[in-house]
Structure formats: structure tokens, C-alpha cells
Design an enzyme around this catalytic site. Structure first.
Site, PDB file in Angstrom:
ATOM      1  N   GLU A  88     -33.668   1.054   9.132  1.00 27.64           N
ATOM      2  CA  GLU A  88     -33.899   1.365   7.730  1.00 27.64           C
ATOM      3  C   GLU A  88     -33.566   0.141   6.887  1.00 27.64           C
ATOM      4  O   GLU A  88     -32.554  -0.524   7.112  1.00 27.64           O
ATOM      5  CB  GLU A  88     -33.038   2.551   7.301  1.00 27.64           C
ATOM      6  N   ASP A 141     -31.866  10.885   4.951  1.00 23.72           N
ATOM      7  CA  ASP A 141     -30.557  10.266   4.750  1.00 23.72           C
ATOM      8  C   ASP A 141     -29.576  11.232   4.106  1.00 23.72           C
ATOM      9  O   ASP A 141     -28.386  11.225   4.398  1.00 23.72           O
ATOM     10  CB  ASP A 141     -30.693   9.025   3.854  1.00 23.72           C
ATOM     11  N   HIS A 167     -33.786  18.872  -5.480  1.00 26.06           N
ATOM     12  CA  HIS A 167     -33.843  17.411  -5.429  1.00 26.06           C
ATOM     13  C   HIS A 167     -35.249  16.852  -5.616  1.00 26.06           C
ATOM     14  O   HIS A 167     -35.514  15.699  -5.267  1.00 26.06           O
ATOM     15  CB  HIS A 167     -33.249  16.903  -4.115  1.00 26.06           C
TER      16      HIS A 167
END
Length: 396
Positions: free
Chosen positions: A293, A182, A121
Site C-alpha cells: 500500500e 484499512d 462512512h
């Protein structure tokens, strides 16, 4: 955490904030560890058959792949695509050590660079090694996870393990890591090599601030244990070091008691200045939410349709009249942890906190879920956004 460029407001954690900005700057580089030099080398243009033959003869418990290397030639960013000469699939930390030690002894003659790859990622090709060696860290999954309870609980875990698996195992003991990302299908070593930031960072700092100890393979192939008091230079270099100072192979992560229930809230703003001021006020307050957030939504399908499975509007009549299609909106996502026996006190605290915010009144969406369900739904939401081309931008 591999994610789009973000601005994180960490309240009192100014030092961590500055460090994170440095990490963001460094993430624009794509240099790799060259075990024979302190500087990244220019990879050679063609594979050296002799070097590859020697690699295949190394005494490792795992194995090298020399042909099926295309999977390691890309990452989530999709900006760089570089074929490695080989992929190491280690079964043990000693496999990584043996390989890097061998390359270090060869010196600059091999011109091989090394990159550790978790779940792929990264955004700037950090997990790629053009004509070099990519270490498949996920091959180390299942090498043992040890949970320590007590006053200062922690979990010892392989760097190739996914955070979702860490969560599942620690929750069995009523515990959970203090700071999350997340998206939970990332490796421990991958996020610790970046920063690892989510809605708890304003309180606990990023994941790299919640590590007691690391096991690291250095650029010379040495396996070293390090912490703030032992080999501290290596410890602080590899945390957030983007793999440039060594490969994290194991980590001891700080835990806390996992909450039983979560009051989960989303509110919307149409004005960025108001949104950012409210967010900064919350992260700086002594009494505040447990998770804060912010993100930008470029909405295309209608928020009620998107959130119906997870949230209920506080005022259904007003919410049904709110037209969100096509608008750019700003969302604060907030949670308050609570025990079911303390629901009344929690409701009063949440009401007092919300009364100080200046969100659009008709856009208060609420839900009550278990802690595991909250993290799971945040993960599912993140997956959906990634599949749609990242229509959400975080502002934490």
C-alpha cells in the site's frame, strides 16, 4: 470502503481496476432507490403524515423512528446533510422486505426514497434519503455468523456486521478474509456496496471479488439469494452498486488461513515518480510482498515521533538525522507473512525484495507483529488520521 479519492494499481487485475474506476465515477451521484420506479424521484418538500402513520402500522419486528432522525442526516464526508422522514431499525431481513414491498405497492404516489446506512462512512450522501427512509443496517448485527472450514472456507455474516467483528470471530478458527479495508469499523454491506480495497487488492482483488453468495432485498421488496451462477445479474449489480440495485442483507465471504506473524515495513520517498514506479514493480512481480500500500504523507510532527510505538528504524543513527517536518513524502507500506519456524527464509526474501527498491536509505522502518496486531495497528493509525483531517492519502 469509504475513503478519499484514490488511485489503485492492481497489477494483473485490469478488469477489476476498470470496474473500480466506474465505481468511483458513480460515487459522485447521490441517487437513492425509489421502490416504485427505475429512476430516482425528486423527494417531496414536507413529510406526509398519512404515509408516516401507515409506516408506523407496518407489521415489523423492529421499529421506525420519526423524530430522532438527525444521526442519519450526515455522513463522514460532511458535504451533505439531509433529514429523512423516518429511520427503520430492522430486527430481521423481513422488516426491510416488508417496508420496501409496501412502498413499491404505493408506487410513485409516496415519493419516498430508501437508503441503507451502515456505519455512515460514505462521502457523497449515499447513505442519506432526503425526506425518505434510512435503513439502519447495524440493527441487524448479531443475527448470526457461521464459519465453514475445509478446502474452501467461508463465513456467512449479516451485512450489518462490522468487519472488526468478522476478523475476531474468524481468527478464533485460524482463518481470515482474503481482502480487507484499512478501517475495520465499517459494515460488511457498506464496503461490498462500494468496493472494499486495501493492500491485498493487487493479489486477491477488492472485497467484492471475494464473495461467494449474497442475500439481497430488491427494489420490489423480494428477498433473493444470488451468486455467480444463480441470479447472477443481481449479484453483479449490487456488488459495487452503491445501493442502487438492492440492499445487501447477508454475504458469504471467502476466507483463507490466517498468517501467524507479519514482517511490517515502511520506506519513504521524496520523488513521486520513483515511488510509483517501485510500487507498480512490486504489485506486478511474481514473488513479492503480501500487502502493498502506498500513501502520501504531509508530515507535521516528525515521523520518528509518529511511528515510534510501531516501528524501529533499521539504522537508528541515520534515521535520527533525517528531517521530515513539513515535507511532502511518499510511503510504501509492505508486509511479508511468515511462520516463526521459517523466519530465516523470510528474511532473505525481504532483503532481496528491498534491494530492488529506490527509497531513501535512512527511512527503512521495520516491525514484527502478530497478524491481529498488524490489522489492529493499521486500524488505529487510520482512526488517528481521520481525526486529524485525513493528512494521509492512499495510493494503492
Amino acid at each position: 470502503m469509504a475513503a478519499p479519492p484514490v488511485l489503485y494499481l492492481l497489477g494483473q487485475n485490469n478488469i477489476r481496476f476498470v470496474r473500480f474506476l466506474v465505481i468511483l465515477f458513480l460515487s459522485s451521484t447521490v441517487a437513492k432507490i425509489n421502490p416504485g420506479s427505475n429512476l430516482p424521484s425528486v423527494p417531496f418538500a414536507a413529510k406526509d403524515p398519512e404515509v408516516l402513520t401507515l409506516l408506523s402500522s407496518l407489521p415489523v419486528d423492529g421499529h421506525f423512528s420519526f423524530h430522532d432522525v438527525h444521526r442519519a442526516a450526515k455522513d463522514f464526508g460532511n458535504r451533505y446533510r439531509s433529514l429523512p422522514a423516518a429511520i427503520l431499525h430492522p430486527k430481521s431481513v423481513s422488516d426491510i422486505s416488508t417496508t420496501i414491498k409496501y412502498l413499491f405497492q404505493m408506487g410513485l404516489a409516496s415519493k419516498l426514497t430508501v437508503a441503507a446506512r451502515g456505519h455512515g462512512h460514505s462521502l457523497q450522501g449515499q447513505a442519506q434519503a432526503p425526506e425518505g427512509i434510512v435503513v439502519n443496517m447495524e440493527a441487524l448485527q448479531g443475527s448470526g455468523m457461521r464459519i465453514q472450514r475445509g478446502e474452501d472456507p467461508y463465513v456467512d455474516v449479516s451485512a450489518g456486521e462490522l468487519w472488526i467483528n468478522v476478523l475476531r470471530e474468524t481468527l478464533k478458527q485460524g482463518l481470515a478474509p482474503k481482502s480487507w479495508t484499512d478501517y475495520l469499523h465499517l459494515t460488511v454491506g457498506g464496503t461490498l456496496s462500494n468496493a472494499g480495497i486495501s493492500g491485498q487488492a493487487f493479489r486477491y482483488g477488492p472485497q467484492i471479488s471475494n464473495v461467494h453468495q449474497l442475500e439481497v432485498v430488491t427494489g420490489k421488496g423480494e428477498v433473493m439469494n444470488c451468486s455467480v451462477t444463480h441470479n447472477a445479474d443481481i449479484f453483479h449489480s449490487v456488488l459495487g452498486g452503491l445501493g442502487q440495485f438492492g440492499i445487501i442483507t447477508r454475504a458469504r465471504i471467502a476466507l483463507e488461513q490466517a498468517p501467524k506473524m507479519v514482517k511490517w515495513i515502511r520506506v519513504l520517498y521524496s520523488d513521486f515518480a520513483t515511488f510509483s514506479e517501485d510500487q507498480e514493480r512490486l504489485v506486478s512481480a511474481e514473488t513479492t510482498f503480501d500487502y502493498i500500500e502506498g500513501f502520501v504523507i504531509i508530515n507535521k510532527t516528525g515521523l520518528l515521533n509518529n511511528w515510534r510505538s510501531s516501528f524501529n528504524p533499521e539504522d537508528p543513527s541515520q534515521a535520527s538525522q533525517f528531517q521530515s517536518d513539513g515535507k511532502t513524502l511518499f510511503c510504501l507500506e509492505l508486509t511479508r507473512n511468515f511462520d516463526p519456524n521459517g523466519r530465516s527464509a523470510m528474511e532473505q526474501e525481504v532483503k532481496a525484495l528491498l534491494s530492488k527498491l529506490r527509497y531513501i536509505p535512512s527511512t527503512l522502518f521495520v516491525s514484527e507483529v502478530s497478524y491481529l496486531e498488524f490489522l489492529d495497528r493499521v486500524h488505529v493509525s487510520e482512526v488517528k488520521l481521520r481525526s486529524k483531517g485525513l493528512e494521509q492519502i492512499q495510493v494503492e
